[in-house]
Structures are given as C-alpha cells and as structure tokens.
Design an enzyme around this catalytic site. Sequence first.
Site, PDB file in Angstrom:
ATOM      1  CG  ASP A 186      -2.200  -1.108   0.923  1.00  0.00           C
ATOM      2  OD1 ASP A 186      -2.484  -1.407   0.037  1.00  0.00           O
ATOM      3  OD2 ASP A 186      -2.602  -1.071   1.775  1.00  0.00           O
TER       4      ASP A 186
ATOM      5  CE1 TYR B 181      -9.922  -3.954   6.732  1.00  0.00           C
ATOM      6  CE2 TYR B 181      -8.684  -5.216   4.425  1.00  0.00           C
ATOM      7  CZ  TYR B 181      -9.417  -5.683   5.878  1.00  0.00           C
ATOM      8  OH  TYR B 181      -9.675  -7.011   6.148  1.00  0.00           O
TER       9      TYR B 181
END
Length: 674
Positions: A325, A412
């Site tokens: 990420d 998320y």
Amino acid sequence: MASTTTMRLALFSVLTLLSFHAVVSVTPLHVQHPLDPLTKEEFLAVQTIVQNKYPISNNRLAFHYIGLDDPEKDHVLRYETHPTLVSIPRKIFVVAIINSQTHEILINLRIRSIVSDNIHNGYGFPILSVDEQSLAIKLPLKYPPFIDSVKKRGLNLSEIVCSSFTMGWFGEEKNVRTVRLDCFMKESTVNIYVRPITGITIVADLDLMKIVEYHDRDIEAVPTAENTEYQVSKQSPPFGPKQHSLTSHQPQGPGFQINGHSVSWANWKFHIGFDVRAGIVISLASIYDLEKHKSRRVLYKGYISELFVPYQDPTEEFYFKTFFDSGEFGFGLSTVSLIPNRDCPPHAQFIDTYVHSANGTPILLKNAICVFEQYGNIMWRHTENGIPNESIEESRTEVNLIVRTIVTVGNYDNVIDWEFKASGSIKPSIALSGILEIKGTNIKHKDEIKEDLHGKLVSANSIGIYHDHFYIYYLDFDIDGTHNSFEKTSLKTVRIKDGSSKRKSYWTTETQTAKTESDAKITIGLAPAELVVVNPNIKTAVGNEVGYRLIPAIPAHPLLTEDDYPQIRGAFTNYNVWVTAYNRTEKWAGGLYVDHSRGDDTLAVWTKQNREIVNKDIVMWHVVGIHHVPAQEDFPIMPLLSTSFELRPTNFFERNPVLKTLSPRDVAWPGCSN
C-alpha cells in the site's frame, strides 16, 4: 446540575497536564525546519523547474513522487544545536515518468536548479498516480465486451463503478505498467466493495491507457445490497447500543505547543513531517531528563516504511491481490482529512499539509494530522498496608499525547497513532477499519460449502477472503547519540543440581550483542527475550548501558513459502525485527520501485551485506502483522481491529522519571459551583 462529588470524579479525566502545562500555539509563520514537509510554493517551484526542462507541449510528463531529499543526518543534528548558524539547502527528490521512461531527478531549490537527472532501468515502477487510476477505472464502462458481459448478467451499466488494483509480479519477463480493474455495483448502497461483479478479468495498460486483456469466465451472484449501507443518513431506527456523551474541559488550554511542525509537550519534543509515500513521519524525538537537566535524543526518525497485504485466494479472481500500500499507492497520497469531533476529540489541534497531482500541482490536504491529549491510565500507584498504624495510598494520573493520521487505501482505513508518555515510552499503534475484500459466490449457507473458499462466508453470496496486514516500521534510534548497539537478552532456565536450595530451578538472563546485521534478524516466538537498543558509550550511575527496549506487537509470521512470488517481494516480513547499519538511501523496506517489482531491492537484500552494527549508527525495523480471518462482525463494515508496540526506556533514566509528576488537579466546570 450534577453534584460536586460527581463533578470532581468526572473532572479527574480532564485532559490538563498542569504539571507540564504550556499554552498551544500553532504558528503559521516560522523559520523552516530542514525536515519540514514541502510547502505549496516548493511544489510549484519543482513543477516549474521540471517542466522548463521537459515542456509539456512536446513531452508526456507525470509526477509520481515529489518529496524531501533527506538532508545528511549530521547536518540536521548540527542545525538542532545551532539553528541560526547552520544552513541546509532544500533538496527535492522527484520520480517522474517522462515519455514512458522513469526519471530520478534531484533538485536544489536554493539555486532552483536540477542537480541530477537519471533514468531508472531496473525492475519495478513508481507509485501509481491518482490521476491515471481515475482514467483507468472508466475504461470498462466504454468497452464493448464488458458492456456485453453486463447485459448477460442483467445488470445496469449506470450502476457500476470500477476500481484499479496493482498486479504484482509472478515470474513474467515483460516489464509493463498494467493494473487489474474490478467492478462493483453501487445500486442501493455506497458500500461497493461488498457487491463485486465476479468472473471477469480486465487488464489495462496505464501508458497506453487502454484495456489489453479481457476474459469473461463465469457468472456468480452479485451479493445483495440489503443491510450493507453504513451512512447514518440512510439508516433507520432502532439505533444502538446507546452511547452517552463525554466532555473534556481544558480551562487553561492544551498542555502542548506546536511551532510550525515542531511539538513540545510535557518532557517531550519532536518534529512532525509528512511525505507523499510514507505519510506521517516522526523525527528528532527527545525527552527532558529532570535529574540531568537536559534533553536527551531517543529517536531520530520513525515512520511506516511499507504495508504488505497478501490475500490468500490463489484463483484467477484474487491471486494477484498482494498489495504494497505504501510503495504502490502512497500512504501520504492516501491520507484523508480527519473529521473533527469524530476522528479526533473536540480539543484536538489539526495540521494541514500538501500532496501533489500527476502534473505536479500542489493539493491542500486539510486536517491531515491531529494532535491531542487524552487520559491514559494510571501512571503509577501503590497502597501500603505493611506499616503498623499507617495507611498510605499514592496514585498518579496518566495523560498522554497522541499524534494521529488516517490512511485509506481502497477498502481499508488505517488509523495511525504515535502515543507519547511522560514516563518516556513511545507507543505506535495501528487500528484497522473499513470494508472487507468480498468475493461473490452462489453459496448462501455454510452447509453448501464443498471446497476451500479461501475465506469465510460472512453473508449470503459473500466470502470475506483470508489475508494479512504486515506493517513494517522504520525506527532510527539515536539513544543519547548516533553510536548505538543492539542487544538480545534471553531468559534462560537454570536447574539446581547441587542441593544448595530447596528450589529445583530458576531463570536468569544471558545478553548477546549483535555484531552484524545477520545476528539481528529476530523471529519472535515462545522463547522470552528482551530486545534493546543501547548506547554502549554512556552508562548510568550504577554502570548499566542506557537504552530503549522494544516491547513488540503480538507476532505474526508470513505463511507463504519463501519461493512464492509475493513473498519474494515481501521478504522483509521473514523476520519480526531487523537491525541495519544506517544508510540514508535505505528508506523503503519493499524497495524504491514496488509496482511490478521482483524483490531485488528490499530490506532482505540489503542485509545480505551483513554490515557491522556494534557501536554504529543503526536502524531497527519492526514488522507488525495481523492474520485476518474475516468474521460476520466485520461485515458490512468492521469495527476497529488494533495492534501496537512500545518503545520503553530501559536503564535510560537513573530512576522512575515520573516519580515527582503531579496528577492534573480537579477544575471547576463553567457555570457550576463547588
């Protein structure tokens, strides 16, 4: 009106650390610190300098990273000592794709000139820009084969949205910037990730900006939108469980001071930086020693270097979902504006910052970081009943300082906290919320399952896929100076065989100093051990080396085989703790270029040098992991799931540093009488 007794009990939790009180001051005009984030004007200057060399009229130019080129550490430390005498030029590191080539450009802003301009010829690509992802996700909606697939499923094209996903590397020889595109239904809910359109493979080339691969394999049911909406405006009673309001009152203002990006609170001073890849960066953390009458350096720099999220479904639908990420999407680029009174309490102070678009234009990110105090726990206490005719009770209230930011990458949300304690501890923590990655299925009940789903059935037609979250923290300790060592103290059982005691065994300690990087690769397991960074050159009055101990997070170990492609790229998770010799360029555990990388520039590769780390400038890397087995309570949006670790002083002080700390005194609420 509440009674006086009730008021005093409530006020016990008032966030006023009066023993260390200082009025908050957020100063917009200040002398720029060498580690300050880039300003709007600096982003614009970089944009101009690069575009002057590569005019956009005849060049395809996209900025993928613009960040501060870290100054030499000794220069920064000299600046800290003599800020008016030391001048450090602002140098900016730029990664740009120009005419399909990746350029590494170093700019000296003082002279407004390009110092170097090199082309990256190795594997991997830079962070994806938001702009190119926004273009790519629109491609399927105009692609005839996809439109036919939508019709075949009886779906409404106008109710479909798509999202881009990095593809990793699985042994391919080609080196092309591609992404997978998955599509979802937004009809009747904004919770798109729980309504995937399953069975379609779409691959887009980001440089060509077109779909280059398409397969419609099979049709699975699209999960229902029923009971998936999380917007309060779309929900109906009954609501619950009911929560009562809690109010904090700081009549003399917060107990911290912000000057530019430098923070002073209680006995702590530190700097808050921000980077489009790392997000929040904590630097120059020093603590005031009341007995020595001076501030002492603890941490030169700390941040999350990478987040590795491998999903555990090997099928065509999911095998490629092994995300990095930070290196692929950018923690800073993915930082969101904090919601006052929700993400941070009413008394929080906020810090704005800037990120950049693909064309280099600065983008204001309001409320990117918040700073606040909160009641922590009991700082220390004791009740003594062992002295005849005396009853002694002493307790101290703990008030802590929190620095918070939130990073949302796709489904998320990562709540990132750095908590500072007056006792000398620093406690970084992660809390996860957001939406599960759902795979559609025709299965509606557990009894229908005949094979491994690679996840849990969390609702009808909805599989929450097994996955991991591996955060790796970069922790550049400077315990009372730059020359430190790493010690592992093992707890050993000793058997008593000579009959000298009525006991048959006891435990003691055995300390080993890691000589090289290989010695400092630690897998945390059942064998108890203390992991401490010490300064071997400075000792306490009784002769102990001053240090800070890592109290690690609950360990999570990678379960992929080491020869699996995602694990080759994420090999920095092979150990829970690493210690390396400081190298200014070794910042990113997954490598500088992570998208489509091959694992040839990672922490695991650097440590093969096996450099000496005794009494050297060293960096600790701590992997904080969560194995996520989804449950129905995680659906349709999951409550916070958190983990943390602690950096705790160990023989750093001569004695308890908060022995003489006074608890915040009770204060009267406005309009209430005692």
